[in-house]
Design a protein around this motif. Structure first.
Motif, PDB file in Angstrom:
ATOM      1  N   VAL A  51      -3.383   6.134   7.842  1.00  0.00           N
ATOM      2  CA  VAL A  51      -1.989   5.929   7.447  1.00  0.00           C
ATOM      3  C   VAL A  51      -1.836   6.122   5.945  1.00  0.00           C
ATOM      4  CG1 VAL A  51      -0.113   4.226   7.344  1.00  0.00           C
ATOM      5  CG2 VAL A  51      -1.588   4.361   9.357  1.00  0.00           C
ATOM      6  N   GLY A  52      -0.729   6.763   5.555  1.00  0.00           N
ATOM      7  CA  GLY A  52      -0.385   6.881   4.138  1.00  0.00           C
ATOM      8  C   GLY A  52      -1.136   7.949   3.383  1.00  0.00           C
ATOM      9  N   VAL A  53      -1.746   8.903   4.088  1.00  0.00           N
ATOM     10  CA  VAL A  53      -2.510   9.969   3.439  1.00  0.00           C
ATOM     11  C   VAL A  53      -1.777  11.293   3.638  1.00  0.00           C
ATOM     12  CG1 VAL A  53      -4.678  11.231   3.395  1.00  0.00           C
ATOM     13  CG2 VAL A  53      -4.686   8.765   3.810  1.00  0.00           C
ATOM     14  N   PRO A  54      -1.342  11.952   2.553  1.00  0.00           N
ATOM     15  CA  PRO A  54      -0.702  13.259   2.717  1.00  0.00           C
ATOM     16  C   PRO A  54      -1.742  14.353   2.935  1.00  0.00           C
ATOM     17  CG  PRO A  54      -0.842  12.719   0.403  1.00  0.00           C
ATOM     18  CD  PRO A  54      -1.400  11.524   1.149  1.00  0.00           C
TER      19      PRO A  54
ATOM     20  N   LEU B 120      15.153 -12.229  -6.329  1.00  0.00           N
ATOM     21  CA  LEU B 120      14.974 -10.797  -6.556  1.00  0.00           C
ATOM     22  C   LEU B 120      14.425 -10.146  -5.290  1.00  0.00           C
ATOM     23  CD1 LEU B 120      15.001  -8.560  -8.848  1.00  0.00           C
ATOM     24  CD2 LEU B 120      12.546  -8.948  -9.000  1.00  0.00           C
ATOM     25  N   VAL B 121      14.911  -8.936  -4.995  1.00  0.00           N
ATOM     26  CA  VAL B 121      14.433  -8.162  -3.852  1.00  0.00           C
ATOM     27  C   VAL B 121      13.666  -6.948  -4.374  1.00  0.00           C
ATOM     28  CG1 VAL B 121      15.084  -6.817  -1.822  1.00  0.00           C
ATOM     29  CG2 VAL B 121      16.371  -8.893  -2.411  1.00  0.00           C
ATOM     30  N   ILE B 122      12.444  -6.767  -3.882  1.00  0.00           N
ATOM     31  CA  ILE B 122      11.683  -5.546  -4.176  1.00  0.00           C
ATOM     32  C   ILE B 122      11.890  -4.588  -3.014  1.00  0.00           C
ATOM     33  CG2 ILE B 122       9.422  -4.536  -4.608  1.00  0.00           C
ATOM     34  CD1 ILE B 122       8.487  -7.206  -5.662  1.00  0.00           C
ATOM     35  N   GLU B 123      12.425  -3.428  -3.303  1.00  0.00           N
ATOM     36  CA  GLU B 123      12.629  -2.388  -2.285  1.00  0.00           C
ATOM     37  C   GLU B 123      11.551  -1.322  -2.466  1.00  0.00           C
ATOM     38  OE1 GLU B 123      16.104   0.610  -0.612  1.00  0.00           O
ATOM     39  OE2 GLU B 123      16.334  -0.254  -2.603  1.00  0.00           O
ATOM     40  N   ASP B 124      10.589  -1.296  -1.578  1.00  0.00           N
ATOM     41  CA  ASP B 124       9.498  -0.327  -1.631  1.00  0.00           C
ATOM     42  C   ASP B 124       9.871   0.870  -0.756  1.00  0.00           C
ATOM     43  OD1 ASP B 124       7.152   1.098  -1.657  1.00  0.00           O
ATOM     44  OD2 ASP B 124       5.854  -0.591  -1.191  1.00  0.00           O
ATOM     45  N   ASP B 125      10.224   1.974  -1.411  1.00  0.00           N
ATOM     46  CA  ASP B 125      10.657   3.187  -0.695  1.00  0.00           C
ATOM     47  C   ASP B 125       9.510   4.188  -0.734  1.00  0.00           C
ATOM     48  OD1 ASP B 125      12.387   4.739   0.740  1.00  0.00           O
ATOM     49  OD2 ASP B 125      13.587   5.368  -0.974  1.00  0.00           O
ATOM     50  N   TYR B 126       8.442   3.892  -0.011  1.00  0.00           N
ATOM     51  CA  TYR B 126       7.136   4.514  -0.232  1.00  0.00           C
ATOM     52  C   TYR B 126       6.984   5.920   0.324  1.00  0.00           C
ATOM     53  CZ  TYR B 126       6.426   3.027   4.582  1.00  0.00           C
ATOM     54  OH  TYR B 126       6.562   2.847   5.924  1.00  0.00           O
ATOM     55  N   ASP B 127       7.695   6.300   1.395  1.00  0.00           N
ATOM     56  CA  ASP B 127       7.483   7.650   1.951  1.00  0.00           C
ATOM     57  C   ASP B 127       8.706   8.222   2.656  1.00  0.00           C
ATOM     58  OD1 ASP B 127       7.613   6.264   4.328  1.00  0.00           O
ATOM     59  OD2 ASP B 127       5.680   6.929   5.102  1.00  0.00           O
TER      60      ASP B 127
ATOM     61  N   VAL C 200      14.843  -4.411  -7.413  1.00  0.00           N
ATOM     62  CA  VAL C 200      13.974  -3.478  -8.125  1.00  0.00           C
ATOM     63  C   VAL C 200      13.522  -2.428  -7.104  1.00  0.00           C
ATOM     64  CG1 VAL C 200      11.863  -3.133  -9.434  1.00  0.00           C
ATOM     65  CG2 VAL C 200      13.181  -5.230  -9.741  1.00  0.00           C
ATOM     66  N   TYR C 201      13.818  -1.180  -7.400  1.00  0.00           N
ATOM     67  CA  TYR C 201      13.464  -0.069  -6.512  1.00  0.00           C
ATOM     68  C   TYR C 201      12.102   0.484  -6.944  1.00  0.00           C
ATOM     69  CZ  TYR C 201      13.953   4.500  -4.169  1.00  0.00           C
ATOM     70  OH  TYR C 201      13.774   5.617  -3.386  1.00  0.00           O
ATOM     71  N   VAL C 202      11.181   0.612  -5.993  1.00  0.00           N
ATOM     72  CA  VAL C 202       9.821   1.088  -6.269  1.00  0.00           C
ATOM     73  C   VAL C 202       9.580   2.377  -5.497  1.00  0.00           C
ATOM     74  CG1 VAL C 202       7.359   0.600  -6.006  1.00  0.00           C
ATOM     75  CG2 VAL C 202       8.927  -1.229  -6.724  1.00  0.00           C
ATOM     76  N   GLY C 203       9.099   3.388  -6.191  1.00  0.00           N
ATOM     77  CA  GLY C 203       8.774   4.662  -5.557  1.00  0.00           C
ATOM     78  C   GLY C 203       7.393   5.135  -5.953  1.00  0.00           C
ATOM     79  N   SER C 204       6.886   6.126  -5.238  1.00  0.00           N
ATOM     80  CA  SER C 204       5.529   6.620  -5.477  1.00  0.00           C
ATOM     81  C   SER C 204       5.456   8.105  -5.187  1.00  0.00           C
ATOM     82  CB  SER C 204       4.538   5.874  -4.578  1.00  0.00           C
ATOM     83  OG  SER C 204       3.252   6.461  -4.649  1.00  0.00           O
ATOM     84  N   PHE C 205       4.605   8.804  -5.931  1.00  0.00           N
ATOM     85  CA  PHE C 205       4.329  10.212  -5.657  1.00  0.00           C
ATOM     86  C   PHE C 205       3.004  10.384  -4.909  1.00  0.00           C
ATOM     87  CE2 PHE C 205       7.105  10.130  -9.355  1.00  0.00           C
ATOM     88  CZ  PHE C 205       8.099  11.032  -8.966  1.00  0.00           C
ATOM     89  N   SER C 206       2.353   9.278  -4.553  1.00  0.00           N
ATOM     90  CA  SER C 206       1.070   9.355  -3.856  1.00  0.00           C
ATOM     91  C   SER C 206       1.217   9.947  -2.463  1.00  0.00           C
ATOM     92  CB  SER C 206       0.433   7.967  -3.773  1.00  0.00           C
ATOM     93  OG  SER C 206       0.131   7.472  -5.052  1.00  0.00           O
ATOM     94  N   LYS C 207       2.285   9.598  -1.765  1.00  0.00           N
ATOM     95  CA  LYS C 207       2.504  10.127  -0.423  1.00  0.00           C
ATOM     96  C   LYS C 207       3.170  11.497  -0.487  1.00  0.00           C
ATOM     97  CE  LYS C 207       1.443   5.934   1.125  1.00  0.00           C
ATOM     98  NZ  LYS C 207       1.307   5.257  -0.171  1.00  0.00           N
ATOM     99  N   THR C 208       4.081  11.681  -1.455  1.00  0.00           N
ATOM    100  CA  THR C 208       4.817  12.934  -1.554  1.00  0.00           C
ATOM    101  C   THR C 208       3.933  14.085  -1.990  1.00  0.00           C
ATOM    102  OG1 THR C 208       6.657  11.568  -2.331  1.00  0.00           O
ATOM    103  CG2 THR C 208       6.937  13.938  -2.455  1.00  0.00           C
TER     104      THR C 208
END
Length: 457
Positions: free
Chosen positions: A118-121, A275-282, A305-313
């Motif tokens: 899971v979570g590997v592009p 506070l709400v952390i929104e993890d928009d990971y993929d 707080v909106y959190v994003g990542s380029f690890s999956k993209t």
């Protein structure tokens, strides 16, 4: 090579040099065949007579630790009876905090024949030649020294623009802080927000590294159940200081949070001063339906707080993510980032800024989405009459509930749904499709279920 020797006092300096070189050979710091400094050079560096170093070298040669080669120098020649390799450090009374007794690093594993991790592009889709060109271009630019902790201005501008268009995130460049992946973003938020003993609410099932991170910071982590509409807001503890959610593509189930639940969660956070952390990971990889707006774009009181990542993209090796924070938290988050690692790596940030600005990220997402859609459809078709497939419209994995044991097939890497629960668990499997090619999916799933059937006999 340069070799450090520490001399104390003025007594028998040759013996001190002998012991330290010998110990370095025995514990593997000096390896077979390595060349030691000439006696004159080492004597000058230690401010001792050359004869002192010569005596130490002669003893080491006599004992078989060194060998001299005419015209070449003095080299390590560990005797056959000595087993080199670093010795175990001596024990001490120093111990970590108690919470770290139950938190260990994730174990690495060899690549399986059928990889549904899971979570590997798919790194084969990553435009490596284009990326190499962009990095080489940045390396030709004179280094500018330290960046501000929030990161490269061009990248923050590109992130604000790109995610403003693609995900409706409301952000100016100054609202963006570049991080070492999403995990560091969560760590920075936790450092700024969590006092020891604070209540932090997380989804159940949910993302284990987030749960462990908040625990490590001293939080009291409470699980909140997730149903077909997302997190059950009525079950969030009133004492929660922080709520961690994955509303666009719930991890690991994959269901999106309904608009009613989103508005209810935002209203709850406003009432409770939380506070709400929104993890928009993929969620960039979308296969059907129009995406709901993120919590951050619905928020009108600065609670997300909106959190994003380029690890999956793109690729995990880039170690780049970001967060978009309310103005009230930005100074503290910048300070926390600076105290942690000052700023993320400069060249990669600059290259990614150009990658986004030149439209290459959008092009990559479109190309990868087509490839992932075919794999996703193949997995869904195979599971259709075997397990209860959880509806999902985006992401890099599918979840299915039912009786299946991923551990029964060692040649298949698939995630057991029960590992995502802190309490009573639902049986099932979570299957990533970034790391497996289309032609290997059927055989991998066949082996997974065949192994499970054998185990139940």
């Amino acid at each position: 090579m340069d070799f450090h020797v520490s001399l104390s006092g003025r007594g028998d300096l040759a013996a001190q040099i002998y012991r330290q070189v010998r110990d370095a050979i025995l514990d593997g710091r000096l390896r077979q065949g390595e060349r030691l400094p000439p006696t004159r050079e080492l004597a000058r560096g230690l401010d001792v007579a050359r004869n002192t170093v010569a005596v130490a070298y002669e003893r080491l040669m006599a004992d078989g630790f060194l060998v001299g080669r005419a015209g070449a120098g003095t080299f390590v020649c560990a005797p056959a009876r000595v087993e080199t390799g670093r010795r175990a450090p001596q024990g001490s009374g120093v111990r970590p905090r108690a919470v770290w007794r139950s938190i260990a690093p994730l174990a690495g594993r060899s690549a399986p024949a059928f990889d549904f991790t899971v979570g590997v592009p798919d790194l084969r889709l990553f435009p490596l030649e284009t990326w190499r060109r962009l990095v080489a271009r940045e390396l030709r630019v004179r280094a500018a020294g330290y960046l501000p902790p929030e990161g490269h201005e061009g990248l923050r501008t590109a992130i604000a623009r790109y995610f403003g268009i693609s995900r409706s995130v409301r952000a100016a460049p100054d609202d963006v802080i570049v991080t070492q992946g999403a995990q560091q973003a969560l760590d920075l938020i936790g450092r700024v927000m969590i006092e020891p003993g604070d209540c932090v609410a997380v989804e159940e099932p949910g993302y284990p590294p987030a749960r462990r991170l908040f625990r490590s910071l001293g939080a009291r982590v409470v699980s909140v159940p997730v149903d077909a509409e997302g997190v059950d807001v009525t079950a969030v503890p009133t004492a929660a200081r922080l709520v961690y959610v994955t509303p666009s593509h719930q991890f690991p189930l994959g269901t999106p949070m309904s608009l009613a639940r989103r508005t209810a969660l935002l209203a709850w956070a406003a009432r409770r001063d939380a506070l709400v952390i929104e993890d928009d990971y993929d969620s960039e990889f979308r296969f059907e339906d129009r995406p709901l707006e993120p919590l951050q774009s619905l928020d009108r009181s600065g609670r997300v707080v909106y959190v994003g990542s380029f690890s999956k993209t793109l690729a995990p090796m880039l170690r780049l993510g970001f967060l978009v924070a309310p103005a009230s938290l930005q100074p503290a988050l910048r300070a926390a980032k600076q105290l942690t690692d000052w700023h993320s790596e400069t060249t990669t940030q600059a290259a990614l800024a150009r990658f986004i600005d030149e439209g290459l990220l959008a092009r990559h997402v479109r190309k990868a989405t087509k490839e992932y859609a075919a794999r996703r459809a193949r997995i869904a078709g195979f599971l259709d009459d075997r397990l209860d497939l959880v509806p999902s419209a985006a992401g890099l994995h599918l979840c299915a509930k039912g009786e299946v044991d991923p551990a029964a097939a060692p040649e298949v890497a698939a995630e057991d749904l029960t590992t995502y629960y802190a309490g009573p668990a639902q049986r099932g499997v979570v299957l990533g499709y970034g790391g497996i090619s289309l032609e290997h999916i059927d055989e991998g799933l066949r082996r997974l279920f065949a192994a499970g059937d054998r185990g139940r006999r």
